[in-house]
Design an enzyme around this catalytic site. Sequence first.
Site, mmCIF file in Angstrom:
data_model
loop_
_atom_site.group_PDB
_atom_site.id
_atom_site.type_symbol
_atom_site.label_atom_id
_atom_site.label_comp_id
_atom_site.label_asym_id
_atom_site.label_seq_id
_atom_site.Cartn_x
_atom_site.Cartn_y
_atom_site.Cartn_z
ATOM 1 N N GLY A 60 -22.271 43.252 64.300
ATOM 2 C CA GLY A 60 -23.015 42.996 63.064
ATOM 3 C C GLY A 60 -23.843 44.155 62.553
ATOM 4 C CE LYS A 61 -22.837 49.098 66.002
ATOM 5 N NZ LYS A 61 -21.940 48.131 66.615
ATOM 6 C CE LYS A 111 -23.083 46.661 84.188
ATOM 7 N NZ LYS A 111 -23.916 47.376 85.148
ATOM 8 N N GLY A 120 -25.111 49.137 69.694
ATOM 9 C CA GLY A 120 -24.474 48.002 70.359
ATOM 10 C C GLY A 120 -22.971 48.101 70.257
ATOM 11 N N PRO A 121 -22.266 47.212 70.955
ATOM 12 C CG PRO A 121 -21.650 45.647 72.545
ATOM 13 C CD PRO A 121 -22.809 46.118 71.764
ATOM 14 N N PRO A 122 -18.970 47.347 69.332
ATOM 15 C CG PRO A 122 -16.874 48.355 69.472
ATOM 16 C CD PRO A 122 -18.024 47.920 70.299
ATOM 17 N N GLY A 123 -18.432 45.396 66.371
ATOM 18 C CA GLY A 123 -18.275 44.020 65.888
ATOM 19 C C GLY A 123 -19.463 43.120 66.121
ATOM 20 C CB SER A 153 -23.697 50.214 87.465
ATOM 21 O OG SER A 153 -22.566 50.090 86.656
HETATM 22 P P1 ADP Z 1 -20.320 46.548 63.706
HETATM 23 O O1 ADP Z 1 -20.786 47.320 62.539
HETATM 24 O O2 ADP Z 1 -21.398 46.266 64.715
HETATM 25 O O3 ADP Z 1 -19.089 47.072 64.347
HETATM 26 P P2 ADP Z 1 -19.692 44.520 61.751
HETATM 27 O O4 ADP Z 1 -20.977 44.458 61.015
HETATM 28 O O5 ADP Z 1 -18.546 45.210 61.129
HETATM 29 O O6 ADP Z 1 -19.929 45.088 63.204
HETATM 30 O O7 ADP Z 1 -19.276 43.018 62.120
HETATM 31 C C1 ADP Z 1 -17.954 42.587 62.290
HETATM 32 C C2 ADP Z 1 -17.761 41.307 61.556
HETATM 33 O O8 ADP Z 1 -18.490 40.261 62.163
HETATM 34 C C3 ADP Z 1 -18.241 41.381 60.129
HETATM 35 O O9 ADP Z 1 -17.356 40.676 59.318
HETATM 36 C C4 ADP Z 1 -19.594 40.689 60.184
HETATM 37 O O10 ADP Z 1 -19.925 40.099 58.962
HETATM 38 C C5 ADP Z 1 -19.396 39.653 61.246
HETATM 39 N N1 ADP Z 1 -20.634 39.361 61.965
HETATM 40 C C6 ADP Z 1 -21.200 40.104 62.943
HETATM 41 N N2 ADP Z 1 -22.329 39.525 63.412
HETATM 42 C C7 ADP Z 1 -22.481 38.377 62.710
HETATM 43 C C8 ADP Z 1 -23.457 37.333 62.736
HETATM 44 N N3 ADP Z 1 -24.493 37.337 63.582
HETATM 45 N N4 ADP Z 1 -23.304 36.318 61.873
HETATM 46 C C9 ADP Z 1 -22.243 36.293 61.019
HETATM 47 N N5 ADP Z 1 -21.293 37.234 60.956
HETATM 48 C C10 ADP Z 1 -21.396 38.272 61.788
#
Ligand code: ADP
Length: 673
Positions: A257-258, A620, A252-255, A577
């Site tokens: 929660g992965k 999208k 999935g996209p950055p940020g 697309s």
């Molecule tokens: P990724 O690894 O997908 O790039 P991160 O796990 O680093 O993303 O998430 C970025 C920030 O957002 C982190 O501080 C994370 O704890 C927070 N975050 C992401 N998804 C959630 C969620 N569903 N609930 C609470 N915090 C989240």
Amino acid sequence: MIFTRKPEKQREESDKSNQELSDLRASVEKAGLSASLNAAAIKELERMENMDTSAPEYSIGINYIEYLLSLPWHDFTNDNLDLVRAEKIMDSRHYGLNKIKERMLEYLSVRTLFSLQAFHVLVVDDEEIARDNLEYILKKEGYQVSTAANGLEAVNILKTRNIDLILTDLKMEKMDGMQLLESAKKVSPNAELVMITGFATVTSAVDALKKGAFHYLPKPINLDELRATVRQLIERKKHLQMTRSPILCFAGPPGTGKTSVGKAIAEALERKFVRISLAGLRDEADLRGHRRTYVGAMPGRIINEIKRAGSRNPVFMLDEIDKIGQDFRGDPASVLLEILDPEQNSHFTDHYLDAPFDLSGVMFISTANVVERLPAPLLDRLEVIRFTGYTEKEKEHIAKIHLIPRQLREHGLMDMKADFTNDAISGIIRNYTMEAGLRNLEREIATIFRKIARLSVQKNGRSDEIRIDEALVEKLLGPGKFSHETAERGSRPGVATGLVWTEFGGEIIFIEASVMKGNRQLILTGSMGNVLQESAQTALSFVRSNAEQFGIEPDFFEGRDIHIHIPSGAVPKDGPSAGVTIAVALISLLTGKPARNDIALTGELTLSGRILGVSGIREKILAARRGGIKVTVFPERNKPDIAVLEPEVTESVEVVLAEDVPGIVKLVLQGTL
Ligand code: ADP
């Protein structure tokens, strides 16, 4: 240059080195390394005994042995498989992500079942006392035990029960151990067999091993050896079961929660957590280390992280497996499979270590932004778990419940009550971020607290409470970085708004077309990939062959060139697309009718004008909302994908399903009836 040293100094040095080597030898002997590794280490130490301590090989040797000793060959953490607790941890760290949490809990449940499964041993011996003894000992070890007095009885038991291990005497009446071995292979192929033989029959023991027995134990049975053999078998069985478990890939996209879900899994299992990023990785040696024959050879990053974790079963995140450098030497898929695949990674060999390290206990989680980019053999083995972008409402909620409290803590402002108004939070999301995930939002919140921390220290006193409204946000973060009103970009003929799906989530693009004198050339700029270039050619041919239908002169290409450009020229773009959007930009240009800029389009166009479905629907739509788009146009074929979206996703944006280009033109081009 030759150094001459004073003899006593030399003696001192050599005493020191002898001491050093004998200390190391003692540590090697205590470390319980595998036989081959132990032999290699001792051999290395012996080589060093004859070496001058100032020789580079001497210190390379010392480093090697010390490194070997520092690895967690036998250290592992015990999994906490308490599902209720795991669920609590996942919930307390994350808002939403319900499907992902469920999948994780299922995963943990399967592991729990495996670990709880009792190991079933069948003891076969014609002497009752021997049978009873073995039964007693094995039951004490926690195994389930059945007994049989001869091979025939044993085969009958194998037919009805799931036996993991047969422990059989060789000499028995009716059916002896060897015959049992052969029948067991047919009746219960998963059961392993350990043959117990008297000293006199070593040859038959060897014979038994040849025929597929797992091990043989001489009589009288050494109980420690018996216990160790059975334990070793269990480890192996468990390992084989694990090999059937999937390799997870969070995509999935950055940020989104992965990483933080990965960390929460480690916390729930009470395992160590480590991660490395594979972005831009060029050389296999980065992962597997360099052979010690190279000067400055080092272990690879995998083994280094295992050492850092101090445990042989951490949760190990391999980030961005889709970003391995284009110029990677070797085949990234096979290297990754060797690391990730439990069938292969139990004997992972780092070139520096030059001995296998068992990675099968490691829980690898890979992450990727776009899995579609991965080589097929790798993708085949991965279980992809999709992380999607968040709606504005979800972001607001996560900011309030998770990000703000966490940033307060991280800035030493635990005692402060920071009261963000709703408008302030949505203002940060809208005006300072433009993303599918939460990274920049978290960063902006961190900036606010950093500034507040500084102000409160400068004021020489700390206020306990602070209200953060839109005005204060602007004061602290400066003027907004993004304007989301695409409608503000005046509309002129030849520009169409499209929706694409990239590794950062969904994005809005503007496709510009212009026409000039020339000789029928199609000029494409804006870092378009092959597929995108072909879409542009297809779109142009479609418009040419259907010109009249759209009120365009059929020979418009005569004596002219057409140029199609997608701004943000430096960012590579690809995918099919954008076909429909390019066609609309061309029709707009050639009819002189501007396209509405509050409508965004997506769809693959075929030469005959059919519109094919696209992917990344949710991303999208979210991007369209972030960009202030009012209407999105999707292919009719995506109807089922749109039907399953949560209502919040499509809340403030109209979704139109289109079957053909004329329908879209009618909707989008101003002044078209
Ligand atoms: P990724 O690894 O997908 O790039 P991160 O796990 O680093 O993303 O998430 C970025 C920030 O957002 C982190 O501080 C994370 O704890 C927070 N975050 C992401 N998804 C959630 C969620 N569903 N609930 C609470 N915090 C989240």
